[in-house]
Design a protein around this motif. Structure first.
Motif, PDB file in Angstrom:
ATOM      1  N   ALA A  54      13.124  13.045  15.913  1.00 57.47           N
ATOM      2  CA  ALA A  54      12.906  13.349  14.492  1.00 57.47           C
ATOM      3  C   ALA A  54      12.863  12.069  13.669  1.00 57.47           C
ATOM      4  CB  ALA A  54      14.017  14.264  13.982  1.00 57.47           C
ATOM      5  N   GLY A  55      13.751  11.121  14.001  1.00 60.73           N
ATOM      6  CA  GLY A  55      13.743   9.849  13.280  1.00 60.73           C
ATOM      7  C   GLY A  55      12.442   9.096  13.470  1.00 60.73           C
ATOM      8  N   ALA A  56      11.944   9.064  14.705  1.00 58.10           N
ATOM      9  CA  ALA A  56      10.678   8.359  14.961  1.00 58.10           C
ATOM     10  C   ALA A  56       9.514   9.035  14.242  1.00 58.10           C
ATOM     11  CB  ALA A  56      10.420   8.318  16.470  1.00 58.10           C
ATOM     12  N   VAL A  57       9.494  10.361  14.275  1.00 57.04           N
ATOM     13  CA  VAL A  57       8.421  11.096  13.588  1.00 57.04           C
ATOM     14  C   VAL A  57       8.506  10.876  12.077  1.00 57.04           C
ATOM     15  CG1 VAL A  57       7.562  13.411  13.042  1.00 57.04           C
ATOM     16  CG2 VAL A  57       8.171  12.827  15.395  1.00 57.04           C
ATOM     17  N   GLY A  58       9.714  10.840  11.518  1.00 60.23           N
ATOM     18  CA  GLY A  58       9.871  10.638  10.089  1.00 60.23           C
ATOM     19  C   GLY A  58       9.540   9.234   9.634  1.00 60.23           C
ATOM     20  N   CYS A  59       9.768   8.254  10.494  1.00 59.31           N
ATOM     21  CA  CYS A  59       9.507   6.856  10.109  1.00 59.31           C
ATOM     22  C   CYS A  59       8.022   6.578   9.912  1.00 59.31           C
ATOM     23  CB  CYS A  59      10.077   5.902  11.161  1.00 59.31           C
ATOM     24  SG  CYS A  59      11.867   5.725  11.081  1.00 59.31           S
ATOM     25  N   LEU A  60       7.165   7.278  10.633  1.00 60.32           N
ATOM     26  CA  LEU A  60       5.722   7.026  10.509  1.00 60.32           C
ATOM     27  C   LEU A  60       5.212   7.336   9.103  1.00 60.32           C
ATOM     28  CD1 LEU A  60       4.456   8.315  13.977  1.00 60.32           C
ATOM     29  CD2 LEU A  60       4.792   5.950  13.222  1.00 60.32           C
ATOM     30  N   PRO A  61       5.448   8.538   8.548  1.00 62.62           N
ATOM     31  CA  PRO A  61       5.056   8.755   7.156  1.00 62.62           C
ATOM     32  C   PRO A  61       5.897   7.930   6.182  1.00 62.62           C
ATOM     33  CG  PRO A  61       6.237  10.669   7.990  1.00 62.62           C
ATOM     34  CD  PRO A  61       5.968   9.780   9.157  1.00 62.62           C
ATOM     35  N   GLY A  62       7.104   7.517   6.603  1.00 60.45           N
ATOM     36  CA  GLY A  62       7.915   6.642   5.756  1.00 60.45           C
ATOM     37  C   GLY A  62       7.223   5.311   5.519  1.00 60.45           C
ATOM     38  N   ILE A  63       6.599   4.778   6.551  1.00 64.10           N
ATOM     39  CA  ILE A  63       5.823   3.538   6.395  1.00 64.10           C
ATOM     40  C   ILE A  63       4.659   3.763   5.434  1.00 64.10           C
ATOM     41  CG2 ILE A  63       4.370   1.857   7.612  1.00 64.10           C
ATOM     42  CD1 ILE A  63       6.089   2.359  10.104  1.00 64.10           C
ATOM     43  N   GLY A  64       4.003   4.919   5.583  1.00 55.56           N
ATOM     44  CA  GLY A  64       2.895   5.239   4.681  1.00 55.56           C
ATOM     45  C   GLY A  64       3.344   5.376   3.237  1.00 55.56           C
ATOM     46  N   LEU A  65       4.490   6.038   3.022  1.00 61.24           N
ATOM     47  CA  LEU A  65       5.005   6.191   1.657  1.00 61.24           C
ATOM     48  C   LEU A  65       5.350   4.834   1.059  1.00 61.24           C
ATOM     49  CD1 LEU A  65       6.073   7.872  -0.718  1.00 61.24           C
ATOM     50  CD2 LEU A  65       8.250   8.098   0.516  1.00 61.24           C
ATOM     51  N   ALA A  66       5.992   3.961   1.840  1.00 60.78           N
ATOM     52  CA  ALA A  66       6.341   2.627   1.346  1.00 60.78           C
ATOM     53  C   ALA A  66       5.090   1.829   1.005  1.00 60.78           C
ATOM     54  CB  ALA A  66       7.183   1.886   2.379  1.00 60.78           C
ATOM     55  N   ALA A  67       4.059   1.931   1.860  1.00 64.24           N
ATOM     56  CA  ALA A  67       2.816   1.199   1.612  1.00 64.24           C
ATOM     57  C   ALA A  67       2.127   1.701   0.339  1.00 64.24           C
ATOM     58  CB  ALA A  67       1.876   1.331   2.810  1.00 64.24           C
ATOM     59  N   TRP A  68       2.109   3.027   0.137  1.00 61.95           N
ATOM     60  CA  TRP A  68       1.502   3.571  -1.084  1.00 61.95           C
ATOM     61  C   TRP A  68       2.275   3.133  -2.316  1.00 61.95           C
ATOM     62  CZ3 TRP A  68       3.669   6.811  -4.738  1.00 61.95           C
ATOM     63  CH2 TRP A  68       2.790   7.282  -5.724  1.00 61.95           C
ATOM     64  N   TRP A  69       3.591   3.241  -2.253  1.00 64.03           N
ATOM     65  CA  TRP A  69       4.446   2.876  -3.378  1.00 64.03           C
ATOM     66  C   TRP A  69       4.261   1.398  -3.733  1.00 64.03           C
ATOM     67  CZ3 TRP A  69       9.841   5.562  -3.486  1.00 64.03           C
ATOM     68  CH2 TRP A  69      10.348   5.542  -4.783  1.00 64.03           C
ATOM     69  N   PHE A  70       4.254   0.563  -2.697  1.00 58.76           N
ATOM     70  CA  PHE A  70       4.086  -0.877  -2.895  1.00 58.76           C
ATOM     71  C   PHE A  70       2.718  -1.185  -3.499  1.00 58.76           C
ATOM     72  CE2 PHE A  70       2.872  -5.100  -1.257  1.00 58.76           C
ATOM     73  CZ  PHE A  70       3.927  -5.856  -1.720  1.00 58.76           C
ATOM     74  N   GLY A  71       1.688  -0.513  -3.006  1.00 58.79           N
ATOM     75  CA  GLY A  71       0.346  -0.722  -3.547  1.00 58.79           C
ATOM     76  C   GLY A  71       0.244  -0.329  -5.010  1.00 58.79           C
ATOM     77  N   GLN A  72       0.910   0.750  -5.390  1.00 63.33           N
ATOM     78  CA  GLN A  72       0.903   1.170  -6.790  1.00 63.33           C
ATOM     79  C   GLN A  72       1.613   0.158  -7.678  1.00 63.33           C
ATOM     80  OE1 GLN A  72      -0.567   4.087  -8.269  1.00 63.33           O
ATOM     81  NE2 GLN A  72      -1.634   3.862  -6.323  1.00 63.33           N
ATOM     82  N   LEU A  73       2.713  -0.404  -7.195  1.00 64.95           N
ATOM     83  CA  LEU A  73       3.422  -1.428  -7.954  1.00 64.95           C
ATOM     84  C   LEU A  73       2.548  -2.663  -8.159  1.00 64.95           C
ATOM     85  CD1 LEU A  73       6.961  -1.155  -6.300  1.00 64.95           C
ATOM     86  CD2 LEU A  73       6.367  -0.540  -8.652  1.00 64.95           C
ATOM     87  N   GLN A  74       1.790  -3.020  -7.141  1.00 65.20           N
ATOM     88  CA  GLN A  74       0.886  -4.157  -7.286  1.00 65.20           C
ATOM     89  C   GLN A  74      -0.238  -3.841  -8.264  1.00 65.20           C
ATOM     90  OE1 GLN A  74      -0.220  -5.158  -3.156  1.00 65.20           O
ATOM     91  NE2 GLN A  74       0.959  -7.038  -3.381  1.00 65.20           N
ATOM     92  N   ALA A  75      -0.782  -2.644  -8.187  1.00 62.24           N
ATOM     93  CA  ALA A  75      -1.874  -2.256  -9.075  1.00 62.24           C
ATOM     94  C   ALA A  75      -1.433  -2.243 -10.532  1.00 62.24           C
ATOM     95  CB  ALA A  75      -2.422  -0.885  -8.678  1.00 62.24           C
ATOM     96  N   LYS A  76      -0.157  -1.961 -10.778  1.00 59.40           N
ATOM     97  CA  LYS A  76       0.352  -1.901 -12.145  1.00 59.40           C
ATOM     98  C   LYS A  76       0.935  -3.227 -12.607  1.00 59.40           C
ATOM     99  CE  LYS A  76       1.126   3.053 -11.815  1.00 59.40           C
ATOM    100  NZ  LYS A  76       0.018   3.384 -12.700  1.00 59.40           N
ATOM    101  N   GLY A  77       0.809  -4.275 -11.787  1.00 55.44           N
ATOM    102  CA  GLY A  77       1.229  -5.610 -12.196  1.00 55.44           C
ATOM    103  C   GLY A  77       2.699  -5.899 -12.040  1.00 55.44           C
ATOM    104  N   ALA A  78       3.466  -4.997 -11.441  1.00 57.54           N
ATOM    105  CA  ALA A  78       4.901  -5.235 -11.270  1.00 57.54           C
ATOM    106  C   ALA A  78       5.193  -6.159 -10.104  1.00 57.54           C
ATOM    107  CB  ALA A  78       5.638  -3.905 -11.063  1.00 57.54           C
ATOM    108  N   VAL A  79       4.250  -6.264  -9.166  1.00 55.87           N
ATOM    109  CA  VAL A  79       4.412  -7.126  -7.990  1.00 55.87           C
ATOM    110  C   VAL A  79       3.143  -7.954  -7.839  1.00 55.87           C
ATOM    111  CG1 VAL A  79       4.722  -7.183  -5.477  1.00 55.87           C
ATOM    112  CG2 VAL A  79       5.929  -5.472  -6.839  1.00 55.87           C
TER     113      VAL A  79
END
Length: 810
Positions: free
Chosen positions: A312-337
């Motif tokens: 379950a942890g391995a299966v959950g980590c895969l979309p976790g990476i995707g969520l982190a990447a999306w979140w990080f990309g949004q922060l960059q798009a909004k000028g926070a990073v």
């Protein structure tokens, strides 16, 4: 009898459906934990590759953190905060850096804006070309009174408005730079940059055969604690001052919010595991009756956890990476990073997330099966059929303690103001949520008794639903808790923004009395005030300062919006109604006016000295001359532009506020000419990042809790196949059974909504009164959508599995 490991494997193989809910809950927990962990690691490791300093092996720059020391003795501690602008070095350090044995030369670096005939121009000192690589295409290097440009002719006379005033220069040379750029002689650049005696950084070039690390150590020793020295990839931090702010954002999301999210995710997953194990109490009792020992039962649960949780942890980590990447990309798009910062994904957060769900599964399973594995087999069989009413000796005292703590923090938040009230209010939501989770069965019984009264008029189905809820309080509590989580956190985060936005909008509407406002991000002409035909006008330089907050030995720096005013206090009063409540507004060189909430937080009043940090981190202690009420909508700190200008990168006013005159007369100043309504709308977009951040956090945490609630409801319904089948056998119709399940779902949803709303309200009232001086604003339609979603989720997650269970129950 089969060995314990064989029992576990058999259970997983032949009854996979009973573990599906546990698998989903653990996977979702791993998703949240891994995503927040990745953002936290990125914040800790964030770096930007050097561009301007790529050819400078060693760079010295000022510490881009402002430090606030509070307390004394063993309680003395430092509370750093990124400076709003750029901290600079004393120019005298250039000679010290260049005097170390391994240095061939040390060169100052300056970047500042000037205004030419065609608009804003970026200016540098000519010495910086020794490491940036710019070369003359014609002419010669500049001396005093000369400039090198990227266009024009050698020998031309050009005029610039510099931060030090208007100047005329002779073009001594040209380069092939693509952007409008000007280079001045080093000594002249220091003088006219607006930061006399200061430089942005020092680039140190080595002698032949001297390594970067050796040179860095020599420069660091020569400069002592007056500068931070960088080499290698770290040079990007000296170049991009926004990196510190970006790290604060990422560590804030990954650490502060991530800590809360992790606790919620782990707690919710533990509840699901405990529910799953509790539903198998009869199975464990039968195993005890045929000879299984308590140790064998515990080993079986441990084997199930160690088999299911890692997957379950391995299966959950895969979309976790995707969520982190999306979140990080949004922060960059909004000028926070900064765009140059890369998302850091290593094994650490992934292994930590998997380890967290394994540990959660083990502890929750052991705790849930502890009694069933220890008591006598006959007693275990009896308790498997009827829910035990006796309170737990560990959970109950802890829950009561959390409840008392919640009330204490609620009273504390109500008695504080500003950041103190907000910080205390955050403790309210956490403690009340912990209390609901620990005291779940008691809360469920109370809700069942209260809402059950309303179900008396719903016929036999409603009365049966109320009776079921009272009898099976633990089952009901496991479904209520995630809904409370979703409502409490989503409401707190979203309505915090709506409350701030409403308060700011109302203050702007009442406080903006100017007829026209000119906004020019590149800076307004220095003579804009004298050229306007308005009856009253002031120039406004928008920036931020750092102000102390907290009390006693626990104090820190908080960022506050600031406006540097050029013009008179009388003219300012004509274009801005700040709602002065104490003192008299003045714009002297060493005077400041503060928003009332900020003044309370900083513990200062009229006549006191305010120990603030200017945008570059420089300490200042101006006298408070006035306290006003509309800082949230306008600016929290008002001071003279001459105090702020030497401490910002661009000292030109960014806005011109006028009373009287015409928009046509303001057009030649460049920028946007706005009336008060248009300016209010434009200002609202500046708060979009905070609104987006709150909404995203609410969606992540509320969405997780909502899915967990749905998952729990599905598990509870599917576990009741025998009960639902028995109701059909004794004469209940299919419709009556479905109505009973629907009423139960409605009771659970309404209880969760009521408790979550109460917790959110207990948090928002003191928080908003501390931050805005007003009660929270809860848009009815938005709140209604939250409540409707919770009810819809409850009905959907019970009706569908109930229909499926009824098809197979008989």
């Amino acid at each position: 009898m089969a060995r314990p490991n064989g029992l576990a494997r058999a259970a997983l193989r032949f009854k996979p459906a009973s573990f599906a809910g546990t698998f989903i809950a653990l996977a979702m927990a791993a998703l949240i934990v891994s995503a927040c962990g990745i953002l936290l690691e990125t914040g800790v490791r964030a770096s930007v590759p050097p561009e301007r300093y790529a050819a400078a092996p060693v760079v010295a720059a000022a510490d881009q953190q402002a430090h606030f020391i509070s307390g004394s003795g063993d309680g003395r501690h430092d509370s750093p905060h990124p400076v709003p602008d750029r901290a600079r070095l004393d120019n005298s350090l250039v000679a010290k850096a260049g005097s170390v044995p391994g240095a061939r030369t040390a060169v100052a670096d300056l970047t500042f804006p000037v205004q030419g005939a065609k608009g804003a121009v970026t200016a540098h000192n000519w010495g910086s070309t020794s490491f940036t690589g710019e070369r003359l295409s014609s002419g010669s290097a500049p001396t005093s009174g000369q400039v090198v440009l990227n266009e024009g002719r050698v020998g031309d006379r050009v005029s610039f408005t510099t931060p030090d005033g208007p100047r005329t220069f002779t073009v001594s040379g040209l380069t092939r730079a693509q952007e409008p750029t000007a280079w001045f002689a080093d000594s002249e650049a220091v003088r006219i940059s607006g930061h006399p005696g200061k430089v942005d950084a020092i680039a140190v070039l080595p002698k032949k055969g001297v390594s970067d690390s050796e040179l860095k150590a020599q420069v660091a020793q020569a400069l002592g604690g007056k500068a931070k020295v960088y080499a290698g990839q770290d040079r990007g931090a000296a170049e991009d001052g926004s990196l510190a702010s970006a790290q604060e954002v990422l560590t804030g999301i990954g650490g502060s919010f991530g800590g809360v999210a992790t606790m919620v995710a782990v707690f919710t997953a533990a509840g699901t595991v405990a529910l799953s194990v509790g539903q198998r109490a009869r199975e464990f009792a039968l195993l005890r009756a045929i000879g299984a020992t308590p140790r064998q039962i515990r080993r079986t649960i441990a084997t199930e956890a160690l088999t299911l949780a890692p997957l379950a942890g391995a299966v959950g980590c895969l979309p976790g990476i995707g969520l982190a990447a999306w979140w990080f990309g949004q922060l960059q798009a909004k000028g926070a990073v900064p765009e140059a910062v890369q998302l850091s994904v290593s094994w650490i957060p992934l292994v930590s997330a998997t380890g967290a769900v394994i540990l959660t599964s083990l502890l929750a399973g052991y705790t849930a099966a502890r009694r069933a594995s220890r008591i006598k087999p006959g007693q275990a069989l009896g308790e498997a059929g009827v829910e035990r009413l006796r309170p737990g000796w560990i959970r109950t005292p802890l829950g009561i303690g959390a409840l008392v703590g919640g009330f204490f923090f609620s009273r504390l938040a109500a008695s504080e103001s500003g950041e103190d009230a907000a910080n205390a209010a955050l403790g309210v939501v956490m403690l009340f949520m912990l209390a609901v989770a620990l005291l779940g069965p008691f809360v469920a019984r109370a809700c069942a008794a209260l809402f059950g009264l309303l179900l008396r008029g719903a016929g036999a189905s409603g009365q049966l639903a109320a009776a079921n809820s009272r009898t099976n309080a633990r089952r009901m509590a496991s479904a209520i808790t995630p809904i409370v989580l979703a409502m409490a956190f989503a409401s707190t985060l979203v309505f915090m923004h709506t409350s701030e936005d409403r308060a700011a909008g109302r203050q702007q509407s009442a406080g903006i009395t100017a007829d026209h406002i000119v906004r020019a991000d590149g800076g307004l002409p220095a003579d804009a005030l004298t050229r306007t035909d308005a009856t009253s006008a002031v120039g406004v330089l928008k920036t931020s300062v750092l102000v102390p907050a907290g009390s006693g030995g626990d104090r820190w720096l908080q960022s506050a919006s600031a406006q540097g005013i050029s013009g008179t206090a009388k003219a300012l009063a004509q274009v801005q109604d700040l709602d002065v409540r104490e003192g008299t507004l003045a714009l002297g060189r060493n005077e400041v006016a503060l928003d009332a909430t900020l003044a309370q937080s900083a513990k200062v009043g009229v006549g006191d000295r305010l120990e603030l940090r200017l945008p570059d981190g420089t300490k200042a202690t101006p006298t408070v001359t006035a306290i006003y009420g509309r800082g949230l909508g306008l600016s929290q700190v008002t001071l003279a532009q001459e105090l702020v200008a030497p401490h910002v990168t661009s000292s030109f006013a960014t806005e011109l506020w006028t009373k009287g005159g015409t928009a046509e007369a303001l057009a030649p100043f460049g920028g946007q000419v706005l009336d008060r309504d248009a300016y209010t709308g434009a200002e609202s977009t500046d708060r979009a990042l905070n609104a987006w951040a709150n909404t995203t956090m609410a969606a992540v945490l509320g969405g997780f809790a909502a899915l967990a609630a749905g998952n729990t409801l599905v598990m509870t319904v599917l576990d009741r196949r025998r009960e639902l089948g028995m109701l059909r056998l004794i004469g209940s119709t299919r419709r009556q059974v479905l109505h009973m399940v629907g009423w139960e779902a409605l009771l659970v949803a309404c209880a969760g909504i009521a408790l979550g709303s109460a917790i959110a309200l207990a948090t928002l009232v003191p928080m908003m009164n501390g931050l805005t001086g007003e009660n929270p604003y809860i848009p009815p339609l938005l709140y209604g959508s939250f409540a409707a979603s919770a009810i819809g989720l409850g009905l959907l997650a019970t009706q569908l599995p109930a229909r499926a269970a009824l098809r197979t129950a008989l």
